[in-house]
Write an enzyme that holds these catalytic residues in place. Sequence first.
Site, PDB file in Angstrom:
ATOM      1  N   TYR A  67      28.605  87.781 -16.806  1.00 29.75           N
ATOM      2  CA  TYR A  67      28.465  87.776 -15.353  1.00 29.75           C
ATOM      3  C   TYR A  67      28.079  86.380 -14.866  1.00 29.75           C
ATOM      4  O   TYR A  67      28.669  85.849 -13.925  1.00 29.75           O
ATOM      5  CB  TYR A  67      27.416  88.810 -14.922  1.00 29.75           C
ATOM      6  CG  TYR A  67      27.126  88.770 -13.451  1.00 29.75           C
ATOM      7  CD1 TYR A  67      28.034  89.285 -12.525  1.00 29.75           C
ATOM      8  CD2 TYR A  67      25.949  88.207 -12.965  1.00 29.75           C
ATOM      9  CE1 TYR A  67      27.786  89.230 -11.165  1.00 29.75           C
ATOM     10  CE2 TYR A  67      25.678  88.153 -11.613  1.00 29.75           C
ATOM     11  CZ  TYR A  67      26.603  88.668 -10.717  1.00 29.75           C
ATOM     12  OH  TYR A  67      26.349  88.611  -9.370  1.00 29.75           O
ATOM     13  N   TRP A  95      18.694  92.877 -11.196  1.00 31.26           N
ATOM     14  CA  TRP A  95      20.156  92.841 -11.209  1.00 31.26           C
ATOM     15  C   TRP A  95      20.681  93.270 -12.574  1.00 31.26           C
ATOM     16  O   TRP A  95      21.702  93.935 -12.679  1.00 31.26           O
ATOM     17  CB  TRP A  95      20.672  91.459 -10.825  1.00 31.26           C
ATOM     18  CG  TRP A  95      22.160  91.388 -10.886  1.00 31.26           C
ATOM     19  CD1 TRP A  95      22.915  90.661 -11.748  1.00 31.26           C
ATOM     20  CD2 TRP A  95      23.089  92.121 -10.078  1.00 31.26           C
ATOM     21  NE1 TRP A  95      24.258  90.879 -11.520  1.00 31.26           N
ATOM     22  CE2 TRP A  95      24.392  91.777 -10.500  1.00 31.26           C
ATOM     23  CE3 TRP A  95      22.942  93.038  -9.034  1.00 31.26           C
ATOM     24  CZ2 TRP A  95      25.542  92.308  -9.924  1.00 31.26           C
ATOM     25  CZ3 TRP A  95      24.089  93.563  -8.456  1.00 31.26           C
ATOM     26  CH2 TRP A  95      25.363  93.209  -8.894  1.00 31.26           C
ATOM     27  N   GLU A 155      24.720  95.587  -4.887  1.00 27.29           N
ATOM     28  CA  GLU A 155      23.513  94.938  -4.362  1.00 27.29           C
ATOM     29  C   GLU A 155      22.638  95.932  -3.620  1.00 27.29           C
ATOM     30  O   GLU A 155      21.406  95.840  -3.667  1.00 27.29           O
ATOM     31  CB  GLU A 155      23.881  93.760  -3.445  1.00 27.29           C
ATOM     32  CG  GLU A 155      24.483  92.573  -4.157  1.00 27.29           C
ATOM     33  CD  GLU A 155      23.522  91.795  -5.045  1.00 27.29           C
ATOM     34  OE1 GLU A 155      22.291  92.052  -4.996  1.00 27.29           O
ATOM     35  OE2 GLU A 155      23.989  90.924  -5.794  1.00 27.29           O
TER      36      GLU A 155
END
Length: 194
Positions: free
Chosen positions: A27, A57, A49
Amino acid sequence: MENKIPNQEDRIRCRWCNTTNPLYVDYHDHEWGIPVHEDGKLFEMLLLETFQAGLSWECVLNKREAFRRAFDGFDATKVAAYDEEKRLTLQQDKGIIRNRLKIQAAVTNARIFNDICQEYGSFDRYIWHFTDYRTLYETDRTTSPLSDTISKDLYRRGMKFVGSTIIYSYLQAIGIINSHEEGCWLARKNAQAL
């Protein structure tokens, strides 16, 4: 002298990147901070999100494929049409974050996302118009006047879980803000040398 991309294991990354998690490394290296203009991907990141609020995250990223399955491949039109039965089913899905308010927000936000697409022709046009389609480079922030402005506009339209901190993180995820730290192999000066 020819510039070469460092080997995967030789790369210095941002401090937040857990280099023991291959999903996180991928990522960081291939998504975060890279401009996104495809509405499907813009919706995916907005939905993720939303679920990240109050969590890490990395936690959300580890569940991304379960979210993809549960939320019909992040199809905003399908998500916008979810009824109470579907929302209850999602609350039972152990693969995702089963927060009732976040699930409801995902449905509400999908409807508003689609409304914005209708108004602007695409969500891409809406979200990128705030910077005249330019990427901003800044580090060590969690909010900014830009995220404040977008957050207020999305709240005004009725979106949920879109506070300035979440929106700032979203803008980083979709490349409107590039926050790769100094020393990271993808920091602005390093990336330009590749």
